[in-house]
Design an enzyme around this catalytic site. Structure first.
Site, short mmCIF file in Angstrom:
data_model
loop_
_atom_site.label_atom_id
_atom_site.label_comp_id
_atom_site.label_asym_id
_atom_site.label_seq_id
_atom_site.Cartn_x
_atom_site.Cartn_y
_atom_site.Cartn_z
N HIS A 1 0.82 -1.22 0.00
CA HIS A 1 0.00 0.00 0.00
C HIS A 1 0.85 1.27 0.00
CE1 HIS A 1 -3.63 -2.42 1.74
NE2 HIS A 1 -3.51 -2.57 0.44
N SER B 1 -7.16 -7.27 9.59
CA SER B 1 -8.57 -7.40 9.93
C SER B 1 -9.29 -8.44 9.07
CB SER B 1 -9.25 -6.06 9.76
OG SER B 1 -9.13 -5.66 8.39
#
Ligand SMILES: [Zn+2]
Length: 238
Positions: free
Chosen positions: A111, A180
């Site tokens: 990212h 997550s």
């Protein structure tokens, strides 16, 4: 674990959070009181570049401050890379440099990185430790006002996807730490690994996730503690 195998580690916000880095997943889609789409999307940047640059300038300032340092999990992973008699690759969703500061050298930032900026004109990336704004000149093409954080925003394609696919194909042990399980494509890596079939998959997280059922083993707890335990086990068998 047989020796000379390839351990692939995916890390997410959970590991950085324990180092004092704030993430947007804490607070109902807000990131330090900003809506995500305002500060982490190409449209947000087009609408208000100053807001976005200021936002990342603050994130960078926090990252470089005394408040933030690598934790036991980062240190354990760096030791694993150094001492393991095989290959260790970290794929991180985090934009901080805490893995590198702890001593890891084989890290892919899918990212992007907070300490890099990218020129929209010449597409070169440059290291940045200080604030930058729309008046800054690109060190490459010398144009003014076309620098942006080198961060993959919502709606943009993550970096290194081809490389990551071949790494996952080569992987013998897959460890997911502090993710997550609801940000794709990273959340799909475990399924890819299990579809290939040869690798064990271990999930380390503070709680179960939506993708927990794809892993062979789970370690529930904070990353600092659990990752240290796991690395000890891999290196010393205890
Ligand atoms: Zn440029």
């Amino acid at each position: 674990m047989e020796k000379k195998n390839h351990i692939v580690i995916l890390t997410g916000a959970g590991i950085s959070q324990e180092s004092g880095i704030k993430t947007f997943r804490d607070s109902n889609g807000l990131w330090e009181n900003h809506k995500i789409e305002d500060v982490a999307s190409p449209l947000g940047f087009a609408k208000n570049p100053k807001l976005v640059l200021d936002f990342y300038n603050l994130r960078r300032e926090q990252l470089m401050s005394d408040e933030v340092s690598p934790n036991k999990a980062h240190t354990a992973l760096a030791a694993l890379e150094k001492e393991y008699d095989g290959k260790v690759t970290i794929i991180t969703q985090n934009i901080d440099d805490l893995h590198e500061r702890a001593g890891s050298t084989n890290v892919l930032h899918m990212h992007g990185e907070l300490l890099k900026m990218r020129c929209i004109n010449c597409n070169n990336t440059f290291d940045v430790k200080d604030k930058f704004d729309q008046k800054n000149r690109c060190p490459g093409c010398k144009k003014i006002g076309l620098l942006r954080p080198d961060i993959v925003w919502f709606g943009e394609t993550p970096y290194f996807l081809d490389e990551i696919e071949s790494i996952l194909n080569d992987c013998d042990l897959f460890i997911s730490i502090g993710t997550s399980g609801n940000v794709y494509p990273a959340a799909g890596f475990v399924q890819l690994v299990k579809a290939i079939g040869k690798a064990q998959a271990i999930e380390v997280n503070i709680e179960g996730t939506e993708i927990s059922n794809h892993f062979d083993q789970h370690m529930i707890g904070n990353a600092g503690e659990k990752v240290s335990e796991l690395v000890n086990y891999i290196l010393k068998g205890v």
